[in-house]
Design an enzyme around this catalytic site. Structure first.
Site, PDB file in Angstrom:
ATOM      1  N   GLU A 156      57.220  25.494  49.027  1.00 22.15           N
ATOM      2  CA  GLU A 156      56.938  24.183  48.432  1.00 22.15           C
ATOM      3  C   GLU A 156      55.982  24.296  47.240  1.00 22.15           C
ATOM      4  OE1 GLU A 156      57.748  21.530  52.459  1.00 22.15           O
ATOM      5  OE2 GLU A 156      55.728  21.577  51.620  1.00 22.15           O
ATOM      6  N   HIS A 191      52.588  13.831  51.788  1.00 23.70           N
ATOM      7  CA  HIS A 191      53.343  14.912  52.446  1.00 23.70           C
ATOM      8  C   HIS A 191      52.438  16.129  52.507  1.00 23.70           C
ATOM      9  CE1 HIS A 191      56.461  17.905  53.267  1.00 23.70           C
ATOM     10  NE2 HIS A 191      55.851  18.644  52.359  1.00 23.70           N
ATOM     11  N   LYS A 213      52.522  10.249  47.471  1.00 23.89           N
ATOM     12  CA  LYS A 213      53.861   9.666  47.294  1.00 23.89           C
ATOM     13  C   LYS A 213      53.825   8.355  46.484  1.00 23.89           C
ATOM     14  CE  LYS A 213      55.644  11.706  51.561  1.00 23.89           C
ATOM     15  NZ  LYS A 213      56.418  11.442  52.801  1.00 23.89           N
ATOM     16  N   ASN A 250      54.742   6.707  53.683  1.00 23.57           N
ATOM     17  CA  ASN A 250      53.581   7.185  54.448  1.00 23.57           C
ATOM     18  C   ASN A 250      52.564   7.931  53.577  1.00 23.57           C
ATOM     19  OD1 ASN A 250      55.060   9.503  54.112  1.00 23.57           O
ATOM     20  ND2 ASN A 250      55.116  10.074  56.274  1.00 23.57           N
TER      21      ASN A 250
HETATM   22  P1  CMP Z   1      57.147  13.915  55.143  1.00 23.83           P
HETATM   23  O1  CMP Z   1      56.010  14.481  55.915  1.00 23.83           O
HETATM   24  O2  CMP Z   1      57.103  13.979  53.666  1.00 23.83           O
HETATM   25  O3  CMP Z   1      58.501  14.597  55.640  1.00 23.83           O
HETATM   26  C1  CMP Z   1      59.746  13.942  55.658  1.00 23.83           C
HETATM   27  C2  CMP Z   1      59.640  12.496  55.314  1.00 23.83           C
HETATM   28  O4  CMP Z   1      60.735  11.706  55.742  1.00 23.83           O
HETATM   29  C3  CMP Z   1      58.449  11.876  56.038  1.00 23.83           C
HETATM   30  O5  CMP Z   1      57.248  12.353  55.542  1.00 23.83           O
HETATM   31  C4  CMP Z   1      58.727  10.411  55.833  1.00 23.83           C
HETATM   32  O6  CMP Z   1      58.386   9.963  54.519  1.00 23.83           O
HETATM   33  C5  CMP Z   1      60.240  10.391  55.975  1.00 23.83           C
HETATM   34  N1  CMP Z   1      60.637  10.014  57.340  1.00 23.83           N
HETATM   35  C6  CMP Z   1      60.440  10.684  58.469  1.00 23.83           C
HETATM   36  N2  CMP Z   1      60.960  10.021  59.539  1.00 23.83           N
HETATM   37  C7  CMP Z   1      61.509   8.894  59.032  1.00 23.83           C
HETATM   38  C8  CMP Z   1      62.206   7.807  59.585  1.00 23.83           C
HETATM   39  N3  CMP Z   1      62.431   7.745  60.906  1.00 23.83           N
HETATM   40  N4  CMP Z   1      62.634   6.840  58.779  1.00 23.83           N
HETATM   41  C9  CMP Z   1      62.396   6.911  57.444  1.00 23.83           C
HETATM   42  N5  CMP Z   1      61.753   7.933  56.834  1.00 23.83           N
HETATM   43  C10 CMP Z   1      61.306   8.907  57.629  1.00 23.83           C
END
Ligand code: CMP
Length: 140
Positions: free
Chosen positions: A128, A117, A11, A114
């Site tokens: 995906e 993904h 990301k 984070n």
């Molecule tokens: P990902 O595994 O890509 O799937 C959905 C994404 O939404 C997740 O990683 C985070 O980047 C984001 N995400 C999930 N929960 C939250 C949250 N509570 N607040 C902000 N972003 C979130």
């Protein structure tokens, strides 16, 4: 155990900090093969479509803004039990809850930024992977 493919995305928080190679080393040391990879800038429409399953969530707008804030590196990972294995290598969605030695524990900033993904099931992995890669881009 079956050989599977899963979709990974490095990301913008990680590409911004020049972490692509370090993250790839976690993937390869876990025995997963990176069989396709590209660095791209998502459009808002692409990010909204990719994360469409989350469109009712309170964080959807921020998530889309974040995913278009810089380049991302989608990649296809292949290996035994690749979907579950990559989820272990990534660690919990919120890095505060991630196990030691995982990508998110070592590199993620917070629950949104984070770093990576990964697909959560065979059906989503297939959708995906097709979202980012055509058959001719997958060499194995
Ligand atoms: P990902 O595994 O890509 O799937 C959905 C994404 O939404 C997740 O990683 C985070 O980047 C984001 N995400 C999930 N929960 C939250 C949250 N509570 N607040 C902000 N972003 C979130």
């Amino acid at each position: 155990m079956a050989v599977e493919r899963t979709l990974s995305i490095i990301k913008p928080d990680a590409t911004d900090r020049n972490l692509t190679g370090k993250i790839n080393s976690y993937i390869e040391e876990a025995g997963l093969r990176i069989i396709a990879q590209k660095r791209i800038q998502l459009t808002r429409g692409q990010a909204e479509a990719f994360y469409g399953v989350h469109k009712e969530r309170s964080f959807f707008g921020e998530l889309v803004d974040f995913m278009i804030s810089g380049p991302v590196v989608p990649q296809i990972l292949e290996g035994e039990n690749a979907i579950a294995k990559y989820r272990e290598v990534m660690g919990a969605t919120n890095p505060a809850n991630a196990d030691d030695g995982t990508i998110r524990k070592d590199f993620a900033i917070d629950v949104q930024s984070n770093s990576v993904h990964g697909s959560d099931a065979p059906e989503t992995a297939a959708v995906e992977i097709a979202f980012f890669f055509s058959e001719t881009e997958i060499t194995g």
